[in-house]
Design a protein around this motif. Structure first.
Motif, PDB file in Angstrom:
ATOM      1  N   VAL A   1      -9.464  16.502  -1.919  1.00 50.90           N
ATOM      2  CA  VAL A   1      -8.682  15.441  -1.647  1.00 50.90           C
ATOM      3  C   VAL A   1      -6.902  15.633  -1.985  1.00 50.90           C
ATOM      4  O   VAL A   1      -6.848  16.547  -2.877  1.00 50.90           O
ATOM      5  N   ARG A   2      -6.150  15.188  -1.006  1.00 44.84           N
ATOM      6  CA  ARG A   2      -4.970  15.652  -0.943  1.00 44.84           C
ATOM      7  C   ARG A   2      -4.094  15.422  -2.203  1.00 44.84           C
ATOM      8  O   ARG A   2      -4.116  14.179  -2.681  1.00 44.84           O
ATOM      9  N   PRO A   3      -3.515  16.319  -2.885  1.00 43.96           N
ATOM     10  CA  PRO A   3      -2.710  15.978  -3.929  1.00 43.96           C
ATOM     11  C   PRO A   3      -1.813  14.681  -4.110  1.00 43.96           C
ATOM     12  O   PRO A   3      -1.685  14.463  -5.314  1.00 43.96           O
ATOM     13  N   ALA A   4      -1.410  14.196  -2.931  1.00 42.84           N
ATOM     14  CA  ALA A   4      -0.573  13.272  -2.791  1.00 42.84           C
ATOM     15  C   ALA A   4      -1.099  11.850  -3.370  1.00 42.84           C
ATOM     16  O   ALA A   4      -0.419  11.004  -3.797  1.00 42.84           O
ATOM     17  N   LEU A   5      -2.521  11.968  -3.005  1.00 46.23           N
ATOM     18  CA  LEU A   5      -3.077  10.638  -3.551  1.00 46.23           C
ATOM     19  C   LEU A   5      -3.614  10.604  -5.008  1.00 46.23           C
ATOM     20  O   LEU A   5      -4.103   9.504  -5.427  1.00 46.23           O
ATOM     21  N   ILE A   6      -3.802  11.730  -5.504  1.00 46.29           N
ATOM     22  CA  ILE A   6      -4.153  11.876  -6.805  1.00 46.29           C
ATOM     23  C   ILE A   6      -3.437  10.981  -8.057  1.00 46.29           C
ATOM     24  O   ILE A   6      -4.182  10.270  -8.911  1.00 46.29           O
ATOM     25  N   PRO A   7      -2.192  11.022  -8.096  1.00 46.70           N
ATOM     26  CA  PRO A   7      -1.447  10.131  -9.073  1.00 46.70           C
ATOM     27  C   PRO A   7      -1.865   8.832  -8.914  1.00 46.70           C
ATOM     28  O   PRO A   7      -1.985   7.995  -9.969  1.00 46.70           O
ATOM     29  N   MET A   8      -2.214   8.155  -7.851  1.00 44.90           N
ATOM     30  CA  MET A   8      -2.530   6.784  -7.265  1.00 44.90           C
ATOM     31  C   MET A   8      -4.050   6.694  -7.852  1.00 44.90           C
ATOM     32  O   MET A   8      -4.479   5.506  -8.534  1.00 44.90           O
ATOM     33  N   LEU A   9      -4.831   7.586  -7.621  1.00 49.71           N
ATOM     34  CA  LEU A   9      -6.151   7.374  -8.073  1.00 49.71           C
ATOM     35  C   LEU A   9      -6.399   7.656  -9.617  1.00 49.71           C
ATOM     36  O   LEU A   9      -7.170   6.756 -10.202  1.00 49.71           O
ATOM     37  N   ILE A  10      -5.579   8.305 -10.277  1.00 48.74           N
ATOM     38  CA  ILE A  10      -5.461   8.261 -11.808  1.00 48.74           C
ATOM     39  C   ILE A  10      -5.082   6.985 -12.155  1.00 48.74           C
ATOM     40  O   ILE A  10      -5.749   6.367 -12.981  1.00 48.74           O
TER      41      ILE A  10
ATOM     42  N   ILE B   1       0.908  -1.196  -0.019  1.00 47.67           N
ATOM     43  CA  ILE B   1       0.058   0.062   0.145  1.00 47.67           C
ATOM     44  C   ILE B   1       0.723   1.323   0.058  1.00 47.67           C
ATOM     45  O   ILE B   1       0.701   2.210  -0.872  1.00 47.67           O
ATOM     46  N   ASN B   2       1.858   1.387   0.917  1.00 46.57           N
ATOM     47  CA  ASN B   2       2.662   2.563   0.932  1.00 46.57           C
ATOM     48  C   ASN B   2       3.533   2.704  -0.390  1.00 46.57           C
ATOM     49  O   ASN B   2       3.650   3.665  -0.721  1.00 46.57           O
ATOM     50  N   THR B   3       4.052   1.499  -0.919  1.00 46.28           N
ATOM     51  CA  THR B   3       4.744   1.780  -2.429  1.00 46.28           C
ATOM     52  C   THR B   3       3.647   2.155  -3.317  1.00 46.28           C
ATOM     53  O   THR B   3       4.102   3.016  -4.174  1.00 46.28           O
ATOM     54  N   SER B   4       2.421   1.766  -3.192  1.00 49.90           N
ATOM     55  CA  SER B   4       1.461   2.233  -4.466  1.00 49.90           C
ATOM     56  C   SER B   4       1.211   3.666  -4.302  1.00 49.90           C
ATOM     57  O   SER B   4       1.210   4.361  -5.070  1.00 49.90           O
ATOM     58  N   ILE B   5       1.170   4.167  -2.935  1.00 44.15           N
ATOM     59  CA  ILE B   5       0.976   5.678  -2.871  1.00 44.15           C
ATOM     60  C   ILE B   5       2.040   6.504  -3.193  1.00 44.15           C
ATOM     61  O   ILE B   5       2.022   7.458  -3.989  1.00 44.15           O
TER      62      ILE B   5
END
Length: 501
Positions: free
Chosen positions: A205-214, A77-81
């Motif tokens: 939503v915090r920007p740090a999560l956006i790449p993973m959501l994309i 999970i941490n690597t994915s984020i």
């Protein structure tokens, strides 16, 4: 054919590209780190009664070995984020077609339910907690997918609003309420992923999560499982997986402003279900007689009175919702969007001609809203008869089981699971308004079940209830309602439903 049908809606959208999204800047220190304890908690809270995808690690195994599995899972999970990616193995959905109606005959009568790997669901739930905490501006009229909130809260508030409005004696005379039940066509499947990600950003939503959501919405694949056979893979460019936490929150985020023109007290949302109300002052709204000499109408009843749609705010609201729908690249379902009129006057009965996309909206006398039948007289005869009908159908299962076993505990379990659960469904909404006949009809179901369970040892109903440690349904419903009220008092969003004495 089913796989092609389910995948066709997603093909209306272009594949999501990371370079098309403007991601707000963030530092490495902004990247959240999930603890092993969080993963252990999520694994141990798994519902082992839910089915899993064939070949997946069973939820019982994950729950039992939570402490051991949590260590590598936390690393994943941490690597994915950190890398802004979603594991490819989590992107394959095994879709099960579920009939919308008994004995479906066409592909449109099937609903797609996505089966996801258990570890994918766990990962989503952990990250979704951060998404929820970030989205502070969620529409207060949204009752879906929130802790401690259910369809019962939605229905109680809506019905209370209708009764409160129609009970008032105003200076302007009689009052009626017009409800519009809006339906979107294939709402979950018809979502533009680019607009979904942009809505996450807009809603905080915090920007740090956006790449993973994309990356979550990129490269999604689907297989349909039908009678034990799997189709070939289909690409899913749009939509959100049904049964997925991110898919639900994508829809909630996108639809957050879907009905902003409607007053907060008059709009009600439950995920993709939207109902809005208009309180109508009948003496000054422009109630008119229809000119049947110029045109013979098909929608005017014997009262021959109509309120033109141009006089109603509901038409303006519906137009704005339709514009919003087109902007979001979704579609309204004109055939399933309905009006229902709550009007308890005798002299000022009326109809109206509200339309959307050049189609007049049907005015109905009853509707099924989130599993409960609502009628324009706000009586519960229809809802009760439907509950009784379904319970009688399920009673056949109890009768057949009684032919194979006389084990009282097993037969009671069947009754509690398949029949009593129906008798309790949304009871907090309608219990206080049941007629004596409604109460007798519902109680009769339990009386028959008790007789079947006890068989030859049945003496009378009261004796049977004592032997099985059951309560009369009206007493049971009273306790359910009291517990519901107490829980409401502990929830900030709905504690105003009940005033403490």
């Amino acid at each position: 054919m089913i796989a092609d049908k389910f995948a066709s809606v997603s093909q209306e959208y272009e594949a999501l590209k990371r370079e098309d999204i403007v991601i707000p800047p963030f530092n490495e220190s902004d990247i959240p780190i999930i603890s092993t304890d969080q993963v252990v908690e999520a694994l141990k809270n798994m519902d082992v009664s839910k089915s899993s995808v064939r070949g997946d690690i069973p939820s019982k195994v994950l729950k039992h070995f939570a402490d051991q599995i949590a260590v590598p899972m936390t690393e994943v999970i941490n690597t994915s984020i950190k890398q802004g990616c979603w594991p490819d193995i989590f992107k394959l959905e095994i879709v099960t077609p579920v009939p919308k109606v008994p004995k479906p005959k066409t592909l449109t009568e099937l609903r797609n339910i996505s089966g996801l790997l258990n570890l994918s669901k766990i990962t989503e739930k952990i990250i979704a907690k951060m998404i929820i905490s970030d989205m502070k501006g969620l529409d207060p009229s949204q009752f879906g997918n929130q802790e401690g909130i259910s369809i019962q809260h939605y229905l109680i508030k809506l019905i209370d609003r209708v009764l409160e409005a129609t009970d008032k004696k105003t200076k302007n005379g009689s009052v009626a309420v017009l409800a519009t039940l809006v339906d979107w066509k294939e709402a979950f499947s018809r979502q533009c992923p680019k607009l979904g990600i942009e809505s996450f950003i807009e809603n905080g939503v915090r920007p740090a999560l956006i790449p993973m959501l994309i990356n979550f919405f990129q490269g999604r694949q689907m297989k349909v499982k039908w009678h034990g056979v799997l189709s070939k893979e289909r690409e899913l460019r749009g939509g959100g997986p049904q049964g997925s936490t991110f898919g639900i929150w994508e829809y909630l985020s996108q639809s957050n402003d879907s009905a902003q023109s409607v007053d907060l007290d008059d709009r009600y949302k439950f995920v993709d279900d939207l109902t809005f109300l208009e309180v109508i002052q009948l003496l000054n709204i422009g109630l008119a007689s229809y000119n049947i000499k110029s045109h013979v109408p098909s929608n005017i009843e014997v009262h021959n009175q109509i309120i033109p749609s141009k006089n109603l705010k509901s038409q303006q609201h519906l137009n704005l919702i339709n514009d919003w729908t087109k902007k979001k690249k979704m579609r309204l379902n004109e055939n399933k969007t309905k009006n229902i009129i709550f009007n308890f006057t005798k002299k000022y009965q009326f109809t109206t001609d509200i339309s959307v996309n050049n189609k007049n909206i049907d005015i109905v006398k009853e509707t099924k809203l989130l599993g409960t039948y609502i009628t324009n007289d706000l009586k519960w005869d229809k809802n009760t008869s439907e509950i009784v009908k379904k319970c009688n159908q399920r009673m056949q299962l109890l009768n057949r089981a009684a032919g194979f076993t006389s084990n009282i505990h097993k037969l009671k379990r069947i009754y509690l699971t398949y029949i009593l659960s129906l008798l309790d469904q949304s009871a907090v909404v309608w219990h206080s308004s049941l007629s004596k006949k409604n109460i007798r009809d519902l109680e009769r179901i339990q009386k028959v079940a008790v007789k079947v369970i006890l068989g030859k040892s049945y003496l009378d109903y009261n004796d049977g209830l004592e032997k099985l440690r059951l309560q009369r349904l009206n007493i049971r419903r009273e306790k359910i309602c009291l517990n519901f009220a107490k829980k409401c008092l502990k929830n900030e969003k709905v504690k105003h439903f009940f005033k403490e004495n």
